[in-house]
Design an enzyme around this catalytic site. Structure first.
Site, PDB file in Angstrom:
ATOM      1  N   GLU A 172       0.817  -1.226   0.000  1.00 28.97           N
ATOM      2  CA  GLU A 172       0.000   0.000   0.000  1.00 28.97           C
ATOM      3  C   GLU A 172       0.845   1.268   0.000  1.00 28.97           C
ATOM      4  O   GLU A 172       0.574   2.206   0.752  1.00 28.97           O
ATOM      5  CB  GLU A 172      -0.956  -0.020   1.200  1.00 28.97           C
ATOM      6  CG  GLU A 172      -1.969  -1.138   1.127  1.00 28.97           C
ATOM      7  CD  GLU A 172      -3.009  -1.111   2.243  1.00 28.97           C
ATOM      8  OE1 GLU A 172      -2.893  -0.242   3.135  1.00 28.97           O
ATOM      9  OE2 GLU A 172      -3.917  -1.948   2.217  1.00 28.97           O
ATOM     10  N   GLU A 290      -5.541  -8.328  -0.431  1.00 26.14           N
ATOM     11  CA  GLU A 290      -6.266  -8.020   0.810  1.00 26.14           C
ATOM     12  C   GLU A 290      -7.724  -7.802   0.447  1.00 26.14           C
ATOM     13  O   GLU A 290      -8.044  -6.915  -0.342  1.00 26.14           O
ATOM     14  CB  GLU A 290      -5.701  -6.775   1.509  1.00 26.14           C
ATOM     15  CG  GLU A 290      -4.337  -6.964   2.137  1.00 26.14           C
ATOM     16  CD  GLU A 290      -3.907  -5.782   3.010  1.00 26.14           C
ATOM     17  OE1 GLU A 290      -4.785  -5.138   3.615  1.00 26.14           O
ATOM     18  OE2 GLU A 290      -2.688  -5.522   3.077  1.00 26.14           O
TER      19      GLU A 290
END
Length: 496
Positions: A172, A290
Site C-alpha cells: 500500500e 487483501e
C-alpha cells in the site's frame, strides 16, 4: 421473486488459480502471538505453534499466506526476526503502535506454513527498506548455500532453501498512512530496481507490485497506471486491496459485490491500457491480496504493548452473506484475478478466532471461504443469469440473486455458489444444466437464519453454520430450487 441461471460448458471465464484461495498473516495484534504461535498452549508443538489453529487452517486448504504485512512491513527489518531468539531486538512497531519482540520471524513462519499445508507469499519492505535489503532476503530464503546470507540461514537451522516463489514488493505504498509513503513515480522507480535485484538473485520468483489500496483514495486508478508504466516488464502481478463494512444500510452492505466487481474491471482496464502503451505481449494479472469485511470505524487508540487485541472483529451471519458476495465476484473474474488473500487468517479480522490458553473456533465468514476453497477449483464458467432486481441507496439497481459456477473437469463435477441478497423474499431459482450430460445433484447446503446478527463464539461455536438441504431431482437437466431469503447456497452436481 425469481431467478434463472444457465450454464454452458464452453462459456469459460478462465481457469481458477489455486492461489485464489489464499490468506494473510501480519505481525499485527494477536495474529501471530497467541494466534498461530503460543508456546505453552495445550495444543502447541515444540516450536510453540498452535495445533488447534493449524487444523482449522488445513481445513480451509489455504494455498498461500502473505507475510509479514501489511502496514507493519514498511517499518520492518526482516533481519530482526532471524537467529537466536534471545538475541533478537525488541522494537517499536510504529505502524500499529505496538511492541514487537521479534521472537517470531521468517524462518518460524516458513516452518508454520509447511506444517499447515500452505505456501508463503513473502513481502519486502519498500518503506524504510532498500532494494539491497530485499535482495538479501531473497538470497537468505532461496539461495542453496555458499554465500553469506544462505549460510546464515543454514546456521539458523534451515539447511534446505525456503524456495519462496511469490513476493510482494511493498504494501500500500500509495497510502499516506504508510511509513515512508511514496508517490507513484518514486515507488515505480524503486520497485523496478528492487525487482531487478530480487530476480537477479532468483529468476524463478514471481513479484507483485503495489496497486491501489482502495477505490476511495484520490490517486486511484492513476497510481496503478504510473506504477505499471515503470514496472510492467518485471512485475508478474499488480495488487489491489478492498474492504467493506456495514454503515447501517443492510441492502447496501449486501450489494458490496457490485463495488468489488467495478474495482476489478477498472484495474483490469488500467492494466490493459499499459499493455497497449508498452506494446507488450504480456497480460498483467491481478493479486487481490487483501479483501474482507473490516469494521475500520471501530478502531480505537491504545497504549504501547505486545500483541494487544487489535482489529478483532466478531462477524455476524449478515457479514458472512456479504462476504459470500465478494467470494462470488472473485470467482467470476478468475481470468484476471489469479491471487486473492483473505485478510486476515487468525484473530485479526479473521475467519479463525483463538483465545490464549483456550480453544479456537470458526467465525461466520469461515464457511463461505471454505466452500469456495473446497469446491471452487476448476474452470470458472460464465453464468447466464436473469434475476429480479433490488434498489440500493448506494449502488442503484443491482441483481437480487448472484451466482458463480465452477466446473471441475477431472472430477466431472459442477459447483454453483448463489447468494440471495433479499432480506424479505425467497427466490424460486431455475438452474439449467442441459449443456452437460446426465447431471445429478450430489450436494446442497445453505447458510441462513432468522437472526442476521447471530455470531459464533468459543461457548457456542456452531451457532452460525451451514446446513444440508434435501437434494432435488432434475427434469432433463433443469432443476428448480427455493433459495431462502438472505442465504448463501452451495449446489453441486455430477455430470458426464
Amino acid at each position: 421473486m425469481k431467478a434463472k441461471v444457465s450454464l454452458v460448458k464452453e462459456f469459460k471465464i478462465g481457469d481458477v488459480d489455486p492461489n485464489l484461495f489464499s490468506s494473510f498473516i501480519e505481525q499485527l495484534g494477536r495474529a501471530v502471538y497467541t494466534g498461530i504461535y503460543e508456546p505453552g498452549h495445550p495444543t502447541a508443538d515444540s516450536q510453540g505453534l498452535r495445533g488447534d489453529v493449524m487444523n482449522l487452517v488445513k481445513d480451509l486448504r489455504v494455498s498461500l499466506v502473505r507475510y509479514p504485512g501489511g502496514n507493519f512491513l514498511s517499518g520492518y527489518d526482516w533481519k530482526d526476526g532471524i537467529g537466536p531468539k534471545d538475541k533478537r531486538p525488541v522494537r517499536l512497531d510504529r505502524a500499529w503502535h505496538t511492541i514487537e519482540t521479534n521472537e517470531f520471524g521468517i524462518d518460524e513462519f516458513v516452518d508454520w506454513a509447511k506444517k499447515s499445508g500452505t505456501q508463503v507469499l513473502a513481502a519486502v519492505n519498500m518503506g524504510t527498506g532498500t532494494p539491497q535489503d530485499a535482495g538479501d532476503m531473497v538470497e537468505y530464503c532461496n539461495y542453496p548455500s555458499g554465500t553469506y546470507w544462505s549460510d546464515l540461514r543454514i546456521a539458523n537451522g534451515h539447511k534446505e532453501p525456503h524456495n519462496i516463489k511469490y513476493w510482494c514488493v511493498g504494501n500500500e505504498m500509495d497510502g499516506p498512512w504508510q511509513i515512508c509513503h511514496l508517490d507513484a513515480v518514486d515507488y515505480g522507480k524503486k520497485a523496478l530496481e528492487t525487482m531487478k535485484i530480487m530476480k537477479w538473485t532468483d529468476d524463478s520468483i514471481k513479484t507483485v507490485v503495489c496497486g491501489s489500496a482502495t477505490t476511495d483514495i484520490p490517486t486511484y486508478p492513476e497510481w496503478d497506471r504510473i506504477v505499471l508504466e515503470h514496472t510492467y516488464d518485471y512485475a508478474d502481478y499488480i495488487s489491489i486491496h478492498r474492504y467493506y463494512e456495514n454503515f447501517g444500510n443492510d441492502d447496501d452492505f449486501l450489494a458490496s459485490f457490485y463495488d468489488m466487481d467495478k474495482f476489478i474491471k477498472t484495474s483490469t482496464a488500467t492494466c490493459d491500457y499499459v499493455k497497449a502503451y508498452k506494446r507488450s505481449n504480456k497480460t498483467m494479472m491481478l493479486s487481490f491480496d487483501e479483501w474482507n469485511i473490516w469494521y475500520q470505524q471501530n478502531q480505537k487508540p491504545h497504549p504501547w504493548e505486545k500483541a494487544p487485541r487489535l482489529l478483532e472483529d466478531k462477524y455476524s451471519l449478515l457479514d458472512a452473506l456479504a462476504f459470500g458476495g465478494l467470494a462470488i465476484t472473485l470467482l467470476n473474474h478468475a481470468d484476471r484475478v489469479k491471487v486473492a488473500c483473505l485478510a486476515q487468517l487468525v484473530n485479526v479480522i479473521a475467519p479463525i478466532f483463538a483465545e490464549p490458553g483456550k480453544g479456537a473456533y470458526r467465525q461466520t465468514i469461515y464457511w463461505p471461504f471454505r466452500d469456495i476453497s473446497l469446491y471452487g477449483r476448476g474452470v470458472s464458467l460464465q453464468p447466464v443469469v436473469t434475476s429480479d432486481k433490488k434498489i440500493t441507496d448506494k449502488y442503484g439497481e443491482v441483481p437480487a440473486v448472484i451466482f458463480a459456477s465452477v466446473y471441475n473437469e477431472e472430477t466431472k463435477e459442477i459447483s454453483i455458489f448463489a447468494l440471495n441478497t433479499s432480506k424479505s423474499e425467497n427466490s424460486e431459482t431455475t438452474i439449467d444444466l442441459r449443456s452437460f450430460s446426465n447431471t445429478k445433484m450430489i450436494m446442497r447446503t445453505e447458510l441462513t437464519g432468522t437472526d442476521l446478527s447471530a455470531q459464533n463464539s468459543l461457548e457456542n461455536p456452531d451457532k452460525v453454520a451451514p446446513s444440508k438441504v434435501e437434494l432435488s431431482e432434475g427434469d432433463n437437466g433443469i432443476y428448480t430450487l427455493n433459495l431462502k431469503k438472505a442465504s448463501w447456497n452451495v449446489i453441486r452436481f455430477s455430470a458426464e
